[in-house]
Structures are given as C-alpha cells and as structure tokens.
Write an enzyme that holds these catalytic residues in place. Structure first.
Site, short mmCIF file in Angstrom:
data_model
loop_
_atom_site.label_atom_id
_atom_site.label_comp_id
_atom_site.label_asym_id
_atom_site.label_seq_id
_atom_site.Cartn_x
_atom_site.Cartn_y
_atom_site.Cartn_z
N THR A 95 0.87 -1.18 0.00
CA THR A 95 0.00 0.00 0.00
C THR A 95 0.90 1.22 0.00
OG1 THR A 95 -1.61 -1.24 1.30
CG2 THR A 95 -1.90 1.15 1.18
N LYS A 171 -7.23 1.22 -3.34
CA LYS A 171 -6.83 0.64 -2.04
C LYS A 171 -6.93 1.70 -0.93
CE LYS A 171 -4.87 -1.77 1.21
NZ LYS A 171 -5.61 -2.77 1.96
N LYS A 240 0.07 5.58 8.37
CA LYS A 240 0.73 5.79 7.06
C LYS A 240 -0.33 5.87 5.96
CE LYS A 240 1.72 2.13 4.91
NZ LYS A 240 1.13 1.23 3.91
P1 NAP Z 1 5.19 -5.77 8.28
O1 NAP Z 1 4.83 -7.07 8.90
O2 NAP Z 1 5.66 -4.66 9.14
O3 NAP Z 1 6.29 -6.08 7.13
C1 NAP Z 1 6.96 -5.03 6.50
C2 NAP Z 1 7.99 -5.58 5.51
O4 NAP Z 1 8.70 -4.46 4.94
C3 NAP Z 1 9.05 -6.49 6.13
O5 NAP Z 1 9.44 -7.46 5.19
C4 NAP Z 1 10.19 -5.49 6.41
O6 NAP Z 1 11.46 -6.09 6.50
C5 NAP Z 1 10.10 -4.65 5.16
N1 NAP Z 1 10.78 -3.35 5.32
C6 NAP Z 1 10.41 -2.32 6.13
N2 NAP Z 1 11.27 -1.29 6.00
C7 NAP Z 1 12.21 -1.69 5.08
C8 NAP Z 1 13.34 -1.06 4.51
N3 NAP Z 1 13.70 0.20 4.84
N4 NAP Z 1 14.08 -1.78 3.61
C9 NAP Z 1 13.71 -3.03 3.27
N5 NAP Z 1 12.64 -3.67 3.77
C10 NAP Z 1 11.89 -3.00 4.66
O7 NAP Z 1 3.95 -5.18 7.46
P2 NAP Z 1 2.70 -5.94 6.79
O8 NAP Z 1 1.56 -5.91 7.77
O9 NAP Z 1 3.16 -7.22 6.20
O10 NAP Z 1 2.32 -4.88 5.65
C11 NAP Z 1 3.05 -4.83 4.43
C12 NAP Z 1 2.30 -3.96 3.44
O11 NAP Z 1 0.99 -4.52 3.22
C13 NAP Z 1 2.05 -2.51 3.89
O12 NAP Z 1 2.13 -1.66 2.78
C14 NAP Z 1 0.62 -2.56 4.42
O13 NAP Z 1 0.02 -1.29 4.39
C15 NAP Z 1 -0.01 -3.55 3.46
N6 NAP Z 1 -1.19 -4.28 3.95
C16 NAP Z 1 -1.20 -4.77 5.21
C17 NAP Z 1 -2.33 -5.49 5.65
C18 NAP Z 1 -2.39 -6.04 7.05
O14 NAP Z 1 -3.52 -6.32 7.51
N7 NAP Z 1 -1.29 -6.23 7.74
C19 NAP Z 1 -3.41 -5.71 4.78
C20 NAP Z 1 -3.33 -5.21 3.46
C21 NAP Z 1 -2.21 -4.50 3.06
P3 NAP Z 1 12.00 -6.64 7.94
O15 NAP Z 1 11.38 -8.00 8.09
O16 NAP Z 1 13.46 -6.67 7.78
O17 NAP Z 1 11.53 -5.66 8.99
#
Ligand code: NAP
Length: 304
Positions: A95, A171, A240
């Site tokens: 997102t 989205k 965010k």
């Molecule tokens: P998350 O668990 O916090 O995972 C974030 C990912 O991004 C991890 O792989 C992290 O790596 C990586 N990352 C963060 N900063 C980075 C950087 N500077 N360089 C390289 N990698 C980096 O988040 P999530 O819940 O999976 O969400 C991921 C995306 O999906 C977001 O855009 C969110 O808005 C979207 N989304 C989330 C949901 C939900 O319900 N969670 C639903 C739909 C969409 P590390 O493992 O090394 O930290």
C-alpha cells in the site's frame, strides 16, 4: 522460471508461502534474512540482494511496509531496478502513495521493465488462507502474466485499468472506508454500552441486518473482544495509509473532514497505547473517551 518475492513481513510471508504451495519455484529476499528460514526450508532459495533476486527472475512480487521501504529495495547498486532484465515484470502489492506508484511505473518504463501495481485487501489470516482480494492495474498483458500468482494468493482479482496508480487509489479509498466503519461501530458500541446494552448484542443485530458485511463482521468482532494485540494491521501502518489518503485528497482538492478525525484518533491511540496496537485500537480510545473503563487490552486477534 523462478518467481521472486521481496518482503517477508506479516503479509509477505503468508503470500509467498501460498505462491510456493501453488508450485511456483520461488526465490526470496527480505531485509531481515531470518524471516526467510521457513520458506527456504520448504525449498525456496534465498537471494543475497534485491538485485541478485531480479537477475534470476522474470517476475518479482514485492510486499513492503511503505514507500520508503520500496524505494530502499528498488534503488542503488544492489537494488531490484539494477537486477531486472528488460521485459521482466515487477508486481508491487504494497500500500503506497498514488504519486509513488506513478514514479515507479516511469522508472521501470525507462529501463524497459514492466510494472503492475496490485495492492490487496485482507489481513494476515486472510493472506494465509489464500483469500485476498487483489486490485491490479497496469497493461492487460502484464496482469495476464501475473494472474497465476494472483490466483495462488487471492479469491478474486479486480482489473483497475492501464494506469498502475489507479489500483493504489482504490486501495487507499478502501482503507479510509474501513477505518470509518471502525470509527462508526466503536462510537455506536460506546453509546450502547453506556445505555446498558452489550456490545455483542449490538453487533449481532447490526451484522444480522443493515450492516451484514465482512468489514463490520470482522472488525465488530475485534471491537467486541477488544483483541487489539497482537496487531494484524499495526496502527503505525494505518496512520501511514491515512497520510497517503490525505496526500491524494490534497492533490485532487477533495476535502475529507472525516479523514482528519480518523487520523487524530489513530495518533491519540498510538500516543496512549503504544506502537504495537492494531489500527482498530481506535475503538479503545473511543471507549475510554466515553468514560468506559476497559480491562487490560487482550491479545489474540490478528488478521482480517
Ligand atoms: P510488516 O509485517 O511490518 O512487514 C513489513 C515488511 O517491509 C518487512 O518485510 C520489512 O522487513 C520490510 N521493510 C520495512 N522497511 C524496510 C526497509 N527500509 N528496507 C527493506 N525492507 C523493509 O507489514 P505488513 O503488515 O506485512 O504490511 C506490508 C504492506 O501490506 C504494507 O504496505 C501494508 O500497508 C499492506 N497491507 C497490510 C495489511 C495487514 O492487515 N497487515 C493488509 C493489506 C495491506 P524486515 O522483516 O526486515 O523488517
């Protein structure tokens, strides 16, 4: 040909697992390499860098926290842009801002690479079940190319036209509407509770009649059970998204007064409850603002 996957957070790990389960040979990269252990044990290969991953794949999906994370993974000597061959396809599931998706599309185009933006609806448990809703925008031929992967991770893929950022706009509108639903439900629950009606009772009537929709059923359950930890969608990521909605609204000169309220409730919740709470934790703030005392925040929900 090997499929590449970058970003093994809560969503990415579940999605990558389903791609591997569907029989696609998989190579992965994550900033914290330890998160790749389960996938590697299951047969995926671990790339040394996004560039190395891009060099061996003709289609790479990414699922990263935000615009800055995606920028970090794409750019520089070891970035994905440097690794992908002309003709290769990057499918971004994150997102991100509408403007960032436009910029990414341009960047890939100048290198002869293809780009589809395909953000998803559904929390980590929905991702694990392979039931995400995918909103994909880009050239039809590129979406066709990615379709076997979309089929592996979701229950339905919507085509949102040839401009990749259109999918991001949809989205962001969706997440604004979701948090608005949480706000409305939490306010109504506070009113019901203070009047002596249990939250669960209100939820049963509403989701059985006027509000019989997944958003109300799933988030209503979280609000009733106060299961805000562990976070399925962490409040900082929700904030965010509200920021990205705001940027899009400003650019298009669309006043969104409800958005300002949602943003403030998220900030208040983060300030009072900490960074690890789910974005639906605004329900806790709304209840407390109504003078309702709550038991210590329960764990358990995650997902949805
Ligand atoms: P998350 O668990 O916090 O995972 C974030 C990912 O991004 C991890 O792989 C992290 O790596 C990586 N990352 C963060 N900063 C980075 C950087 N500077 N360089 C390289 N990698 C980096 O988040 P999530 O819940 O999976 O969400 C991921 C995306 O999906 C977001 O855009 C969110 O808005 C979207 N989304 C989330 C949901 C939900 O319900 N969670 C639903 C739909 C969409 P590390 O493992 O090394 O930290």
């Amino acid at each position: 040909m090997t499929t590449g996957f970058i970003g093994l957070g809560q969503m990415g790990a579940a999605i990558a697992f389903n791609i591997a389960k569907a029989g696609h040979p998989l190579a992965v990269w994550n900033r914290s390499a330890d998160k790749a252990a389960d996938l590697v044990a299951g047969g995926a290969t671990l790339a040394a860098s996004p560039r190395a991953l891009g060099e061996r794949c003709n289609i790479v999906m990414s699922m990263l926290a935000d615009d800055a994370a995606l920028e970090a993974v794409l750019s520089g000597e070891d970035g994905l842009l440097a690794g992908l061959a002309p003709g290769a396809l990057h499918v971004s599931l994150s997102t991100i801002a509408v403007a960032s998706a436009d910029r990414l599309a341009d960047l890939h185009r100048t290198k002869g690479q293809h780009f589809v933006s395909a953000p998803v609806f559904g929390r980590p448990d929905v991702a694990a079940a392979g039931q995400l809703a995918v909103v994909a925008a880009g050239d039809d031929a590129d979406i066709d190319r990615a379709m076997p992967l979309f089929d592996a991770i979701g229950r339905r893929t919507f085509r949102a036209g040839p401009t990749p950022s259109s999918a991001n706009l949809i989205k962001l509108c969706g997440n604004f509407m979701l948090l608005s639903a949480v706000e409305a439900f939490a306010e109504a629950m506070a009113l019901a509770e203070k009047g002596g009606v249990a939250k669960a009772q209100l939820m049963e009537v509403m989701t059985g009649t006027l509000f019989d929709a997944a958003a109300y059923r799933n988030y209503g359950k979280i609000l009733v059970e106060e299961s805000y930890r562990p976070a399925g969608f962490a409040a900082p990521l929700g904030l965010k998204d509200m920021r990205l909605v705001s940027a899009a609204a400003e650019a298009s000169r669309v006043p969104m007064p409800l958005l300002s309220l949602l943003r403030d409730h998220l900030v208040e919740t983060l300030a009072k409850e900490g960074e690890d709470i789910d974005w639906s934790g605004i329900g806790l703030t709304i209840a407390k603002n109504a003078g309702l005392s709550s038991p210590p925040c329960k764990g358990g929900a995650g997902g949805g």
